[in-house]
Motif scaffolding. Structure first.
Motif, PDB file in Angstrom:
ATOM      1  N   SER A 159      14.189  -1.392  11.300  1.00  0.00           N
ATOM      2  CA  SER A 159      14.599  -2.569  10.536  1.00  0.00           C
ATOM      3  C   SER A 159      14.087  -2.496   9.100  1.00  0.00           C
ATOM      4  CB  SER A 159      14.052  -3.833  11.209  1.00  0.00           C
ATOM      5  OG  SER A 159      14.226  -4.962  10.375  1.00  0.00           O
ATOM      6  N   SER A 160      14.859  -3.054   8.184  1.00  0.00           N
ATOM      7  CA  SER A 160      14.449  -3.065   6.768  1.00  0.00           C
ATOM      8  C   SER A 160      13.754  -4.370   6.393  1.00  0.00           C
ATOM      9  CB  SER A 160      15.678  -2.866   5.869  1.00  0.00           C
ATOM     10  OG  SER A 160      16.623  -3.908   6.064  1.00  0.00           O
ATOM     11  N   PHE A 161      13.559  -5.269   7.352  1.00  0.00           N
ATOM     12  CA  PHE A 161      12.859  -6.516   7.063  1.00  0.00           C
ATOM     13  C   PHE A 161      11.392  -6.216   6.760  1.00  0.00           C
ATOM     14  CE2 PHE A 161      16.426  -8.289   9.489  1.00  0.00           C
ATOM     15  CZ  PHE A 161      16.786  -9.336   8.652  1.00  0.00           C
ATOM     16  N   ARG A 162      10.811  -7.042   5.904  1.00  0.00           N
ATOM     17  CA  ARG A 162       9.425  -6.838   5.503  1.00  0.00           C
ATOM     18  C   ARG A 162       8.479  -7.124   6.673  1.00  0.00           C
ATOM     19  NH1 ARG A 162       7.704 -10.627   2.103  1.00  0.00           N
ATOM     20  NH2 ARG A 162       9.443 -11.998   2.598  1.00  0.00           N
ATOM     21  N   THR A 163       7.592  -6.196   6.951  1.00  0.00           N
ATOM     22  CA  THR A 163       6.598  -6.385   8.003  1.00  0.00           C
ATOM     23  C   THR A 163       5.185  -6.052   7.528  1.00  0.00           C
ATOM     24  OG1 THR A 163       7.050  -4.150   8.805  1.00  0.00           O
ATOM     25  CG2 THR A 163       8.225  -5.957   9.881  1.00  0.00           C
ATOM     26  N   PHE A 164       5.051  -5.565   6.305  1.00  0.00           N
ATOM     27  CA  PHE A 164       3.732  -5.214   5.767  1.00  0.00           C
ATOM     28  C   PHE A 164       3.519  -5.979   4.471  1.00  0.00           C
ATOM     29  CE2 PHE A 164       0.794  -2.852   3.145  1.00  0.00           C
ATOM     30  CZ  PHE A 164      -0.191  -2.449   4.038  1.00  0.00           C
ATOM     31  N   TYR A 165       2.366  -6.592   4.360  1.00  0.00           N
ATOM     32  CA  TYR A 165       2.065  -7.387   3.167  1.00  0.00           C
ATOM     33  C   TYR A 165       0.654  -7.073   2.678  1.00  0.00           C
ATOM     34  CZ  TYR A 165       5.687 -10.066   5.565  1.00  0.00           C
ATOM     35  OH  TYR A 165       6.829 -10.442   6.233  1.00  0.00           O
ATOM     36  N   PHE A 166       0.518  -6.991   1.378  1.00  0.00           N
ATOM     37  CA  PHE A 166      -0.805  -6.836   0.785  1.00  0.00           C
ATOM     38  C   PHE A 166      -0.862  -7.699  -0.467  1.00  0.00           C
ATOM     39  CE2 PHE A 166      -3.559  -4.729  -2.397  1.00  0.00           C
ATOM     40  CZ  PHE A 166      -4.781  -4.880  -1.737  1.00  0.00           C
ATOM     41  N   GLU A 167      -1.813  -8.600  -0.512  1.00  0.00           N
ATOM     42  CA  GLU A 167      -1.970  -9.496  -1.658  1.00  0.00           C
ATOM     43  C   GLU A 167      -3.239  -9.126  -2.418  1.00  0.00           C
ATOM     44  OE1 GLU A 167      -1.887 -14.286  -2.700  1.00  0.00           O
ATOM     45  OE2 GLU A 167      -2.028 -13.595  -0.637  1.00  0.00           O
ATOM     46  N   PRO A 168      -3.104  -8.606  -3.630  1.00  0.00           N
ATOM     47  CA  PRO A 168      -4.281  -8.170  -4.383  1.00  0.00           C
ATOM     48  C   PRO A 168      -5.075  -9.348  -4.947  1.00  0.00           C
ATOM     49  CG  PRO A 168      -2.310  -7.882  -5.714  1.00  0.00           C
ATOM     50  CD  PRO A 168      -1.840  -8.342  -4.361  1.00  0.00           C
ATOM     51  N   LYS A 169      -6.288  -9.500  -4.452  1.00  0.00           N
ATOM     52  CA  LYS A 169      -7.196 -10.533  -4.948  1.00  0.00           C
ATOM     53  C   LYS A 169      -8.602  -9.950  -5.019  1.00  0.00           C
ATOM     54  CE  LYS A 169      -4.856 -14.754  -3.462  1.00  0.00           C
ATOM     55  NZ  LYS A 169      -4.995 -16.021  -2.676  1.00  0.00           N
ATOM     56  N   ILE A 170      -9.345 -10.354  -6.023  1.00  0.00           N
ATOM     57  CA  ILE A 170     -10.693  -9.832  -6.203  1.00  0.00           C
ATOM     58  C   ILE A 170     -11.665 -10.507  -5.244  1.00  0.00           C
ATOM     59  CG2 ILE A 170     -12.624  -9.626  -7.811  1.00  0.00           C
ATOM     60  CD1 ILE A 170     -10.596  -9.387 -10.072  1.00  0.00           C
ATOM     61  N   ALA A 171     -11.623 -11.830  -5.180  1.00  0.00           N
ATOM     62  CA  ALA A 171     -12.604 -12.572  -4.393  1.00  0.00           C
ATOM     63  C   ALA A 171     -12.499 -12.288  -2.899  1.00  0.00           C
ATOM     64  CB  ALA A 171     -12.451 -14.071  -4.646  1.00  0.00           C
ATOM     65  N   THR A 172     -11.277 -12.095  -2.413  1.00  0.00           N
ATOM     66  CA  THR A 172     -11.079 -11.907  -0.975  1.00  0.00           C
ATOM     67  C   THR A 172     -10.706 -10.469  -0.609  1.00  0.00           C
ATOM     68  OG1 THR A 172      -8.769 -12.643  -1.217  1.00  0.00           O
ATOM     69  CG2 THR A 172     -10.406 -14.311  -0.624  1.00  0.00           C
ATOM     70  N   ASN A 173     -10.915  -9.539  -1.532  1.00  0.00           N
ATOM     71  CA  ASN A 173     -10.611  -8.133  -1.252  1.00  0.00           C
ATOM     72  C   ASN A 173     -11.485  -7.615  -0.120  1.00  0.00           C
ATOM     73  OD1 ASN A 173      -9.996  -5.299  -1.530  1.00  0.00           O
ATOM     74  ND2 ASN A 173     -11.875  -5.125  -2.744  1.00  0.00           N
ATOM     75  N   LYS A 174     -10.860  -6.946   0.845  1.00  0.00           N
ATOM     76  CA  LYS A 174     -11.601  -6.408   1.986  1.00  0.00           C
ATOM     77  C   LYS A 174     -11.646  -4.886   1.995  1.00  0.00           C
ATOM     78  CE  LYS A 174      -9.305  -8.549   5.278  1.00  0.00           C
ATOM     79  NZ  LYS A 174      -9.012  -8.973   6.668  1.00  0.00           N
ATOM     80  N   VAL A 175     -10.984  -4.248   1.038  1.00  0.00           N
ATOM     81  CA  VAL A 175     -11.036  -2.786   0.932  1.00  0.00           C
ATOM     82  C   VAL A 175     -12.176  -2.436  -0.007  1.00  0.00           C
ATOM     83  CG1 VAL A 175      -9.805  -0.694   0.253  1.00  0.00           C
ATOM     84  CG2 VAL A 175      -8.563  -2.569   1.355  1.00  0.00           C
ATOM     85  N   ARG A 176     -13.278  -1.999   0.561  1.00  0.00           N
ATOM     86  CA  ARG A 176     -14.481  -1.760  -0.243  1.00  0.00           C
ATOM     87  C   ARG A 176     -15.022  -0.344  -0.062  1.00  0.00           C
ATOM     88  NH1 ARG A 176     -18.644  -5.900   1.375  1.00  0.00           N
ATOM     89  NH2 ARG A 176     -19.670  -5.180  -0.522  1.00  0.00           N
ATOM     90  N   ASP A 177     -14.201   0.516   0.514  1.00  0.00           N
ATOM     91  CA  ASP A 177     -14.633   1.902   0.746  1.00  0.00           C
ATOM     92  C   ASP A 177     -13.488   2.866   0.478  1.00  0.00           C
ATOM     93  OD1 ASP A 177     -17.259   1.296   2.503  1.00  0.00           O
ATOM     94  OD2 ASP A 177     -15.613   0.056   3.258  1.00  0.00           O
ATOM     95  N   ASP A 178     -13.824   4.080   0.040  1.00  0.00           N
ATOM     96  CA  ASP A 178     -12.858   5.172   0.091  1.00  0.00           C
ATOM     97  C   ASP A 178     -12.649   5.453   1.573  1.00  0.00           C
ATOM     98  OD1 ASP A 178     -12.958   5.340  -2.672  1.00  0.00           O
ATOM     99  OD2 ASP A 178     -14.372   7.021  -2.694  1.00  0.00           O
ATOM    100  N   ALA A 179     -11.407   5.446   2.024  1.00  0.00           N
ATOM    101  CA  ALA A 179     -11.193   5.525   3.470  1.00  0.00           C
ATOM    102  C   ALA A 179      -9.789   5.991   3.812  1.00  0.00           C
ATOM    103  CB  ALA A 179     -11.444   4.152   4.105  1.00  0.00           C
TER     104      ALA A 179
END
Length: 262
Positions: A159-179
């Motif tokens: 399906s071409s419907f959107r199923t993945f979302y990423f919202e870039p925010k500094i305060a709530t960012n959870k990606v804090r490692d090279d991984a």
């Protein structure tokens, strides 16, 4: 459950320089001009400063972690499809995702050599919403792997419907490692307990969201049939620009022109 709202350099500069949305709107309306095919790895490094590492099938550490995730996915599939699973009492598949996260976290945490928990923000707070859902650490090497479980209905894989979302925010960012970044996709059979819509909902993470039509089989079960672990190092995303407002923004006292009798 995750919404991708990438604020591109073009949009940011347009807002700053034009001092008006007038020059921005035509660009937003022209879908062909919007950002498409953007490497997710570039989005992550620009937003967080952290690298998205590619999975290396020849690397001993990558192999070890992938093996642990695979075993956890097998057991999660088995538990979730069991008649006594708490998931069987849930009507909407969109409400099942957190159960998969909890089960995977428990299983991976009990896997020798691995630890798994919910990622924390820069302030050290646990936040369930937003990408990614789980942070895995290989204890011997201290390397980090992110895992984001997702559910999709059988037949909606292409399906071409959107199923993945990423919202870039500094305060709530959870990606804090090279991984290494993984998605664990779990396929489910549409539940016959409720009639399903003929077309999948664009906002449904599973790609097929049931709606109550007043009929169905109340004793029917959710059945999960397969899983895949996907490396996101070559994943490409696109910008979906939208203007948003909350209930607080909308239901202002001065804006209400009529109401029901109290």
């Amino acid at each position: 459950m995750l919404r991708f709202v990438l604020i591109s350099g073009f949009v940011a500069s347009a807002i700053c320089k034009a001092a008006s949305v007038d020059s921005l709107i035509p660009w937003l309306i022209d879908e062909e001009a919007q950002l498409r095919g953007v490497p997710f790895s570039e989005v992550i490094v620009d937003v967080t400063g952290k690298k998205v590492l590619a999975f290396d099938a020849k690397n001993e550490i990558d192999q070890r972690v992938a093996k642990g995730i695979s075993a956890a996915c097998d057991e999660t599939l088995k538990r979730s499809s069991a008649p006594d699973s708490p998931i069987q009492a849930i009507t909407r598949i969109n409400e099942v995702s957190s159960h998969f996260e909890d089960t995977l976290r428990e299983l991976l945490n009990s896997t020798p050599g691995l630890s798994c928990d919910f990622p924390r923000t820069a302030e050290g707070k646990v936040q369930r919403s937003g990408y990614p859902d789980l942070r895995i650490v290989d204890l011997a090497s201290k390397r980090v792997f992110y895992l984001d479980p997702k559910l999709y209905a059988a037949g909606s894989r292409d399906s071409s419907f959107r199923t993945f979302y990423f919202e870039p925010k500094i305060a709530t960012n959870k990606v804090r490692d090279d991984a290494v970044h993984f998605v664990a996709g779990f396929e489910h059979q549409p539940s016959p307990r409720l009639w399903l819509t003929s077309q999948p909902s664009e906002e449904s993470e599973s790609g097929n969201q049931p709606r109550n039509s007043g009929s169905g089989a109340p004793n029917a079960m959710w059945k999960f049939t397969r899983w895949d672990v996907v490396d996101l190092s070559q994943f490409k995303v696109k910008l979906k620009a939208e203007f948003q407002g909350s209930n607080r923004d909308m239901y202002r006292v001065e804006a209400i022109v009529a109401s029901s009798a109290k």
